[in-house]
Write a protein that holds these residues in place. Sequence first.
Motif, PDB file in Angstrom:
ATOM      1  N   TYR A 238       0.858  -0.715  -0.319  1.00  0.00           N
ATOM      2  CA  TYR A 238      -0.161  -0.402  -0.190  1.00  0.00           C
ATOM      3  C   TYR A 238       0.875   1.244  -0.081  1.00  0.00           C
TER       4      TYR A 238
ATOM      5  N   GLY B 160      -1.775  12.198   5.248  1.00  0.00           N
ATOM      6  CA  GLY B 160      -3.230  12.759   5.594  1.00  0.00           C
ATOM      7  C   GLY B 160      -4.865  11.908   5.176  1.00  0.00           C
ATOM      8  N   GLN B 161      -4.387  10.632   4.363  1.00  0.00           N
ATOM      9  CA  GLN B 161      -4.553  10.200   3.397  1.00  0.00           C
ATOM     10  C   GLN B 161      -4.599   8.332   4.116  1.00  0.00           C
ATOM     11  N   GLY B 162      -5.540   7.511   3.678  1.00  0.00           N
ATOM     12  CA  GLY B 162      -5.916   6.243   4.182  1.00  0.00           C
ATOM     13  C   GLY B 162      -4.788   5.463   2.961  1.00  0.00           C
TER      14      GLY B 162
ATOM     15  N   LEU C 112       3.634   0.570   2.732  1.00  0.00           N
ATOM     16  CA  LEU C 112       3.168   0.089   3.994  1.00  0.00           C
ATOM     17  C   LEU C 112       2.726  -1.789   3.225  1.00  0.00           C
TER      18      LEU C 112
ATOM     19  N   PHE D  99      -0.630  -4.928   8.966  1.00  0.00           N
ATOM     20  CA  PHE D  99       0.284  -4.190   8.338  1.00  0.00           C
ATOM     21  C   PHE D  99       1.884  -4.584   9.034  1.00  0.00           C
ATOM     22  N   GLY D 100       2.940  -4.161   8.462  1.00  0.00           N
ATOM     23  CA  GLY D 100       3.587  -4.200   8.993  1.00  0.00           C
ATOM     24  C   GLY D 100       4.395  -2.212   9.244  1.00  0.00           C
ATOM     25  N   PRO D 101       5.478  -1.628   9.818  1.00  0.00           N
ATOM     26  CA  PRO D 101       5.081  -0.375  10.201  1.00  0.00           C
ATOM     27  C   PRO D 101       5.707   0.438   8.703  1.00  0.00           C
TER      28      PRO D 101
ATOM     29  N   PHE E 107     -13.590  -2.528   7.939  1.00  0.00           N
ATOM     30  CA  PHE E 107     -12.264  -3.407   8.781  1.00  0.00           C
ATOM     31  C   PHE E 107     -12.317  -1.603   9.800  1.00  0.00           C
TER      32      PHE E 107
ATOM     33  N   TYR F  67      -9.376   0.137  11.609  1.00  0.00           N
ATOM     34  CA  TYR F  67      -7.752  -0.223  11.776  1.00  0.00           C
ATOM     35  C   TYR F  67      -7.846   1.216  12.863  1.00  0.00           C
TER      36      TYR F  67
ATOM     37  N   GLN G  20      -3.459   3.275  13.889  1.00  0.00           N
ATOM     38  CA  GLN G  20      -2.719   4.005  13.371  1.00  0.00           C
ATOM     39  C   GLN G  20      -2.456   5.159  14.574  1.00  0.00           C
TER      40      GLN G  20
ATOM     41  N   GLY H 271       4.365   7.243  13.058  1.00  0.00           N
ATOM     42  CA  GLY H 271       4.763   6.338  12.690  1.00  0.00           C
ATOM     43  C   GLY H 271       4.912   4.958  12.732  1.00  0.00           C
ATOM     44  N   LYS H 272       3.453   4.111  12.530  1.00  0.00           N
ATOM     45  CA  LYS H 272       3.023   2.644  12.706  1.00  0.00           C
ATOM     46  C   LYS H 272       2.391   3.013  11.506  1.00  0.00           C
ATOM     47  N   GLY H 273       2.520   1.310  11.391  1.00  0.00           N
ATOM     48  CA  GLY H 273       1.828   0.582  10.733  1.00  0.00           C
ATOM     49  C   GLY H 273      -0.440   0.452  11.245  1.00  0.00           C
ATOM     50  N   PRO H 274      -0.940   0.316   9.874  1.00  0.00           N
ATOM     51  CA  PRO H 274      -2.487   0.412  10.726  1.00  0.00           C
ATOM     52  C   PRO H 274      -2.597  -0.697  11.954  1.00  0.00           C
TER      53      PRO H 274
ATOM     54  N   PHE I 272      -4.971  -3.688  13.574  1.00  0.00           N
ATOM     55  CA  PHE I 272      -6.568  -4.092  12.919  1.00  0.00           C
ATOM     56  C   PHE I 272      -7.193  -4.228  14.704  1.00  0.00           C
TER      57      PHE I 272
ATOM     58  N   LEU J  22      -9.233   4.694  11.658  1.00  0.00           N
ATOM     59  CA  LEU J  22      -9.009   4.350  10.028  1.00  0.00           C
ATOM     60  C   LEU J  22     -10.400   3.267   9.874  1.00  0.00           C
TER      61      LEU J  22
ATOM     62  N   GLN K 123     -14.964  -3.893   2.189  1.00  0.00           N
ATOM     63  CA  GLN K 123     -14.391  -4.623   0.984  1.00  0.00           C
ATOM     64  C   GLN K 123     -14.831  -5.005   0.026  1.00  0.00           C
TER      65      GLN K 123
ATOM     66  N   LEU L 215      -9.181  -3.627   0.220  1.00  0.00           N
ATOM     67  CA  LEU L 215      -8.999  -2.817   0.819  1.00  0.00           C
ATOM     68  C   LEU L 215      -9.456  -1.579   0.350  1.00  0.00           C
TER      69      LEU L 215
ATOM     70  N   PHE M 220      -9.740   1.958   1.727  1.00  0.00           N
ATOM     71  CA  PHE M 220      -9.588   3.219   3.214  1.00  0.00           C
ATOM     72  C   PHE M 220     -10.328   4.494   2.626  1.00  0.00           C
ATOM     73  N   GLY M 221     -11.028   4.979   4.058  1.00  0.00           N
ATOM     74  CA  GLY M 221     -10.738   6.274   4.205  1.00  0.00           C
ATOM     75  C   GLY M 221      -9.945   7.039   4.619  1.00  0.00           C
ATOM     76  N   LYS M 222     -10.259   8.388   4.689  1.00  0.00           N
ATOM     77  CA  LYS M 222      -9.053   9.084   5.212  1.00  0.00           C
ATOM     78  C   LYS M 222      -8.698   8.922   6.633  1.00  0.00           C
TER      79      LYS M 222
END
Lengths: 112, 113
Positions: A35, A40-42, A91, A103-105, B34, B36, B38, B41-44, B46, B87, B91, B101, B103-105
């Motif tokens: 991804y 500011g976005q998903g 991502l 997800f990863g970092p 879904f 999530y 966030q 500095g990290k990923g989402p 779940f 977030l 799907q 997926l 996603f919204g903002k």
Amino acid sequence: EAGVAQSPRYKIIEKRQSVAFWCNPISGHATLYWYQQILGQGPKLLIQFQNNGVVDDSQLPKDRFSAERLKGVDSTLKIQPAKLEDSAVYLCANSFTPYEQYFGPGTRLTVT
Amino acid sequence: EDQVTQSPEALRLQEGESSSLNCSYTVSGLRGLFWYRQDPGKGPEFLFTLYSAGEEKEKERLKATLTKKESFLHITAPKPEDSATYLCAVQGSYGGSQGNLIFGKGTKLSVKP
């Protein structure tokens, strides 16, 4: 259970240079996703792999982006040449079922 | 075209002040919705999957609900550690986003002590 690993965590490059990101998924998770998340976005899907094969790459800018998944495990995403608008967090995500993605970092890319 | 809209964009709460986040969606054949979390500095991370209208799921101070057009994430008596961006993603079963997926903002939640 170990999580999704990504490297590097941060990368700064100049426009027109190339860059590669690496993802090591959760063991046994056959589906892998890349991804792009702009500030500011998903997240937006770039490419989806099922084992070694590409399931969906309809939103991958193929003139500059490429991705591969080695032996159905690790994956790399490459950008060549990079543009300013490629600045984002990249991502990697895995899933065992069709529904829940982990997800990863992420790798934060800055293109100057 | 499948679409997800989240509101508000940002929400500031005092510790203990309950509230709800909204996720409105349009999708061709919902396979799942879904939520999530966030952190910077990290990923989402779940949180929940909801599959059909009327379904509810809870985890600690969070409760997610689903209707045919929207989902709510209710936060009861939030604590500062609940501060994050939440977030929402859908799907679909058909069309270009099948299996992927959307996603919204996100909603950026800040909880002050």
